[in-house]
Design a protein around this motif. Structure first.
Motif, PDB file in Angstrom:
ATOM      1  N   THR B  50       0.899  -1.255   0.156  1.00  0.00           N
ATOM      2  CA  THR B  50       0.030   0.149   0.095  1.00  0.00           C
ATOM      3  C   THR B  50       0.831   1.213  -0.048  1.00  0.00           C
ATOM      4  OG1 THR B  50      -1.804  -0.954   1.080  1.00  0.00           O
ATOM      5  CG2 THR B  50      -1.930   1.328   0.949  1.00  0.00           C
ATOM      6  N   ALA B  51       0.771   2.084  -1.160  1.00  0.00           N
ATOM      7  CA  ALA B  51       1.726   3.299  -1.189  1.00  0.00           C
ATOM      8  C   ALA B  51       0.592   4.507  -1.055  1.00  0.00           C
ATOM      9  CB  ALA B  51       2.343   3.092  -2.503  1.00  0.00           C
ATOM     10  N   MET B  52       1.245   5.439  -0.358  1.00  0.00           N
ATOM     11  CA  MET B  52       0.460   6.683  -0.467  1.00  0.00           C
ATOM     12  C   MET B  52       0.814   7.337  -1.816  1.00  0.00           C
ATOM     13  SD  MET B  52      -1.350   6.750   2.273  1.00  0.00           S
ATOM     14  CE  MET B  52      -1.658   8.404   2.422  1.00  0.00           C
ATOM     15  N   THR B  53      -0.331   7.965  -2.650  1.00  0.00           N
ATOM     16  CA  THR B  53       0.173   8.429  -3.975  1.00  0.00           C
ATOM     17  C   THR B  53      -0.785   9.600  -4.147  1.00  0.00           C
ATOM     18  OG1 THR B  53      -1.641   7.253  -4.989  1.00  0.00           O
ATOM     19  CG2 THR B  53       0.515   6.125  -4.798  1.00  0.00           C
ATOM     20  N   LEU B  54      -0.417  10.302  -5.314  1.00  0.00           N
ATOM     21  CA  LEU B  54      -1.416  11.491  -5.553  1.00  0.00           C
ATOM     22  C   LEU B  54      -2.860  11.001  -6.146  1.00  0.00           C
ATOM     23  CD1 LEU B  54      -1.717  14.348  -6.634  1.00  0.00           C
ATOM     24  CD2 LEU B  54      -0.929  13.818  -8.981  1.00  0.00           C
ATOM     25  N   GLY B  55      -2.732   9.675  -6.643  1.00  0.00           N
ATOM     26  CA  GLY B  55      -4.256   8.952  -6.826  1.00  0.00           C
ATOM     27  C   GLY B  55      -4.604   8.929  -8.232  1.00  0.00           C
ATOM     28  N   ASP B  56      -3.846   9.858  -9.133  1.00  0.00           N
ATOM     29  CA  ASP B  56      -4.035   9.742 -10.551  1.00  0.00           C
ATOM     30  C   ASP B  56      -3.373   8.428 -11.153  1.00  0.00           C
ATOM     31  OD1 ASP B  56      -1.711  10.964 -10.523  1.00  0.00           O
ATOM     32  OD2 ASP B  56      -2.033  12.126 -12.202  1.00  0.00           O
ATOM     33  N   ARG B  57      -3.665   8.119 -12.375  1.00  0.00           N
ATOM     34  CA  ARG B  57      -2.899   7.006 -13.300  1.00  0.00           C
ATOM     35  C   ARG B  57      -2.566   5.845 -12.414  1.00  0.00           C
ATOM     36  NH1 ARG B  57      -2.087   9.137 -17.700  1.00  0.00           N
ATOM     37  NH2 ARG B  57      -1.867  11.664 -17.801  1.00  0.00           N
ATOM     38  N   PRO B  58      -3.587   5.183 -11.836  1.00  0.00           N
ATOM     39  CA  PRO B  58      -3.357   3.865 -10.898  1.00  0.00           C
ATOM     40  C   PRO B  58      -2.835   2.708 -11.670  1.00  0.00           C
ATOM     41  CG  PRO B  58      -5.839   4.476 -10.980  1.00  0.00           C
ATOM     42  CD  PRO B  58      -4.956   5.538 -11.643  1.00  0.00           C
ATOM     43  N   LYS B  59      -3.153   2.805 -12.793  1.00  0.00           N
ATOM     44  CA  LYS B  59      -2.935   1.420 -13.605  1.00  0.00           C
ATOM     45  C   LYS B  59      -1.415   1.646 -14.095  1.00  0.00           C
ATOM     46  CE  LYS B  59      -7.502   0.617 -15.139  1.00  0.00           C
ATOM     47  NZ  LYS B  59      -8.650   0.215 -16.230  1.00  0.00           N
ATOM     48  N   GLU B  60      -0.835   2.887 -14.438  1.00  0.00           N
ATOM     49  CA  GLU B  60       0.424   3.024 -14.874  1.00  0.00           C
ATOM     50  C   GLU B  60       1.359   2.752 -13.331  1.00  0.00           C
ATOM     51  OE1 GLU B  60      -2.094   5.017 -15.886  1.00  0.00           O
ATOM     52  OE2 GLU B  60      -1.625   5.638 -17.779  1.00  0.00           O
ATOM     53  N   MET B  61       0.563   3.443 -12.307  1.00  0.00           N
ATOM     54  CA  MET B  61       1.557   3.082 -11.330  1.00  0.00           C
ATOM     55  C   MET B  61       1.622   1.825 -10.588  1.00  0.00           C
ATOM     56  SD  MET B  61       2.651   4.646  -8.287  1.00  0.00           S
ATOM     57  CE  MET B  61       3.334   3.734  -6.806  1.00  0.00           C
ATOM     58  N   ALA B  62       0.437   1.038 -10.753  1.00  0.00           N
ATOM     59  CA  ALA B  62       0.737  -0.530 -10.226  1.00  0.00           C
ATOM     60  C   ALA B  62       1.628  -1.292 -11.322  1.00  0.00           C
ATOM     61  CB  ALA B  62      -0.561  -1.218 -10.431  1.00  0.00           C
ATOM     62  N   ALA B  63       1.369  -0.923 -12.500  1.00  0.00           N
ATOM     63  CA  ALA B  63       2.157  -1.811 -13.671  1.00  0.00           C
ATOM     64  C   ALA B  63       3.755  -1.374 -13.408  1.00  0.00           C
ATOM     65  CB  ALA B  63       1.985  -1.369 -14.873  1.00  0.00           C
ATOM     66  N   GLY B  64       3.879  -0.193 -13.118  1.00  0.00           N
ATOM     67  CA  GLY B  64       5.357   0.558 -13.129  1.00  0.00           C
ATOM     68  C   GLY B  64       6.167   0.034 -11.905  1.00  0.00           C
ATOM     69  N   PHE B  65       5.173   0.104 -10.894  1.00  0.00           N
ATOM     70  CA  PHE B  65       5.894  -0.306  -9.405  1.00  0.00           C
ATOM     71  C   PHE B  65       6.390  -1.658  -9.565  1.00  0.00           C
ATOM     72  CE2 PHE B  65       5.492  -2.680  -5.440  1.00  0.00           C
ATOM     73  CZ  PHE B  65       6.223  -1.832  -4.687  1.00  0.00           C
ATOM     74  N   LEU B  66       5.317  -2.483 -10.046  1.00  0.00           N
ATOM     75  CA  LEU B  66       5.638  -4.194 -10.156  1.00  0.00           C
ATOM     76  C   LEU B  66       6.933  -4.352 -11.177  1.00  0.00           C
ATOM     77  CD1 LEU B  66       2.043  -5.779 -10.447  1.00  0.00           C
ATOM     78  CD2 LEU B  66       3.617  -5.521  -8.344  1.00  0.00           C
ATOM     79  N   PHE B  67       7.029  -3.599 -12.167  1.00  0.00           N
ATOM     80  CA  PHE B  67       8.058  -3.799 -13.261  1.00  0.00           C
ATOM     81  C   PHE B  67       9.543  -3.248 -12.516  1.00  0.00           C
ATOM     82  CE2 PHE B  67      10.913  -1.898 -16.393  1.00  0.00           C
ATOM     83  CZ  PHE B  67      11.144  -3.106 -17.188  1.00  0.00           C
ATOM     84  N   ASN B  68       9.326  -2.245 -11.810  1.00  0.00           N
ATOM     85  CA  ASN B  68      10.665  -1.490 -11.407  1.00  0.00           C
ATOM     86  C   ASN B  68      10.919  -2.573 -10.140  1.00  0.00           C
ATOM     87  OD1 ASN B  68      11.376   0.389 -12.946  1.00  0.00           O
ATOM     88  ND2 ASN B  68      10.252   2.002 -11.866  1.00  0.00           N
ATOM     89  N   GLN B  69      10.030  -3.098  -9.416  1.00  0.00           N
ATOM     90  CA  GLN B  69      10.386  -4.172  -8.451  1.00  0.00           C
ATOM     91  C   GLN B  69      10.638  -5.461  -9.051  1.00  0.00           C
ATOM     92  OE1 GLN B  69      10.515  -3.579  -5.009  1.00  0.00           O
ATOM     93  NE2 GLN B  69      10.180  -1.122  -5.641  1.00  0.00           N
TER      94      GLN B  69
END
Lengths: 295, 295
Positions: B50-69
């Motif tokens: 669970t990350a604290m975020t701005l809240g926009d672009r959640p799909k890019e955020m999720a895909a990018g987080f998983l890719f960068n991890q």
């Protein structure tokens, strides 16, 4: 003499390295750059996290991290903290195994990383904290604190790319600690307070970092009723501050600031006629902005 | 027309709230403050963070987080991404369960949080990345990119307290995304690239955040050979950049910067005689510094 109980030591061994590169004209340039080292924190036999840190004050960092994550509580007796700087590991040992080890084991079996449960625990404790309503800060005190913090020699002024946190009394800054991570800097202050049994109820917390939900939560857990930052706010940070009755002052530069919560603790005694303090502080602020721009 | 493929939308619904407070004279003031929302990311059936975020672009955020991890790899086929904005959850579904779920379960049984193993995996991949030696950036291009990024309307200019990341071609900025967390902003760019199959080999990555080890690692994992920041360096960030052959440019303000790695990709074509571009860019830089100081 800085007047601080603990002040940054920008020239201490191992905190910066001089690196060579090129400037915008392609000419060789050398500049000091802050170190960044991993630190793995254990609570008794349980590995908790590996954080990237500046590397100084590992014992304060470990104790403060565990306290701010609600894995150590005020009553817990620390029997020892061992640090090995060859393998970057610090182990915090408590008299009785805390209930966190079992909780972490249980949680991670059920749904991955333990962040969720830990966060839930933290919010339970957050809601029980009562911040001292009688602690006050005058605007002239705030201007003086900012000036002292911004002009004392620091890694920030030497090398940039670093955050600072300062535990203050209304009359003077007490403990100024820096780290590459703003939450590490907060944790080191919390560790210093925990290990030295310092109460937060009559203190002010100053940070260079933004006033996000995490920063507000940590300040409240430390029992400190007034939080000041040179930087701005997030909406969630303000909401949590209002919920806890925390005084939240942001964008504090020179004689300017904006307060979005707990304004009853602020004494507005600084007038525009008080030119001396104001001008000095504006100068310190301009210096800081210059460093921000060039470093 | 900003000329960007994706530019910030500072006036979009839900990104800022107008809050009331007091200024330094005790007078009422209203100001826009950025939102901060939790986002819980699942990979298939596995809750990850669970990350604290701005809240926009959640799909890019999720895909990018998983890719960068390193939990998603280039070959993985995403069959769907579901986002529920009532409960702030995003679920990334892949055609085949990745090996990460099992790995996470195994790791967390043995030593707590999975950060260690994941980090080890990331470094293995980091060491296999070969960055394009032929991508170049001229100093005049860099000045133009910085000017365009710093003057386009953004949440930064509107409300402050936010980080921005920009994927650029040498000739123009392409995708400018903001978030309260600098690593979230990077992750959103990585997600945009992953979901749209965009290669990083001929790109430049611009960030407002510092050039720490994590920022360098993520840029290298995205295959981008040139990383630019308005902010400074850490020693570990520079060391990793040198190891990967990444061009690392920091303290980029107006026509000034310092490069500490991979300088062979920089074409030094900007002379002090090129007053026009320089002055414009210095002005943009001064504007930015003014906002930094006042917000």
């Amino acid at each position: 003499m800085s007047g601080f109980d603990i002040a940054p030591e920008p020239d201490a061994d191992g905190l910066t390295a001089n690196l060579q590169g090129l400037d915008a004209q392609g000419q060789p340039i050398s500049l000091p750059v802050v170190q960044e080292r991993p630190l793995t924190i254990y609570l008794n036999r349980q590995e908790v996290i590996t954080a990237m840190t500046l590397g100084d004050r590992p014992k304060e960092m470990a104790a403060g991290f565990l306290f701010n994550q609600n894995m150590l509580k005020r009553g817990d007796v620390i029997t020892g903290i061992d640090y090995d700087d060859e393998i970057d590991v610090v182990v915090v040992r408590t008299a009785h195994e805390t209930d966190y080890e079992a909780k972490l084991q249980k949680k991670i079996r059920t749904s991955g990383c333990a962040q969720g449960t830990v966060f839930g625990d933290i919010m339970e404790r957050f809601e029980t904290v009562s911040l001292d309503p009688d602690t006050q800060l005058s605007t002239s005190q705030l201007i003086t604190l900012s000036k002292q913090i911004n002009t004392v020699p620091s890694l920030y002024l030497k090398a940039g790319a670093i955050h600072g946190c300062v535990l203050c009394a209304p009359e003077r800054p007490l403990v100024y600690i820096e780290d590459i991570g703003r939450h590490n800097a907060v944790d080191k202050i919390a560790g210093h307070m925990f290990l030295n049994n310092i109460s937060g109820h009559d203190k002010i917390f100053y940070t260079t970092g933004r006033l996000t939900s995490e920063m507000v939560i940590k300040t409240v857990l430390m029992g400190i009723p007034i939080l000041v930052s040179r930087s701005g706010f997030t909406q969630k940070g303000v909401e949590l501050a209002q919920q806890a009755g925390l005084t939240l002052i942001g964008r504090a530069r020179g004689s300017r600031f904006i307060a979005l919560s707990g304004t009853q603790r602020i004494i507005f005694d600084h007038t525009d006629n008080a030119e001396d303090a104001d001008n000095l502080s504006e100068k310190a602020s301009a210096q800081r902005a210059f460093y921000d721009q060039t470093r």
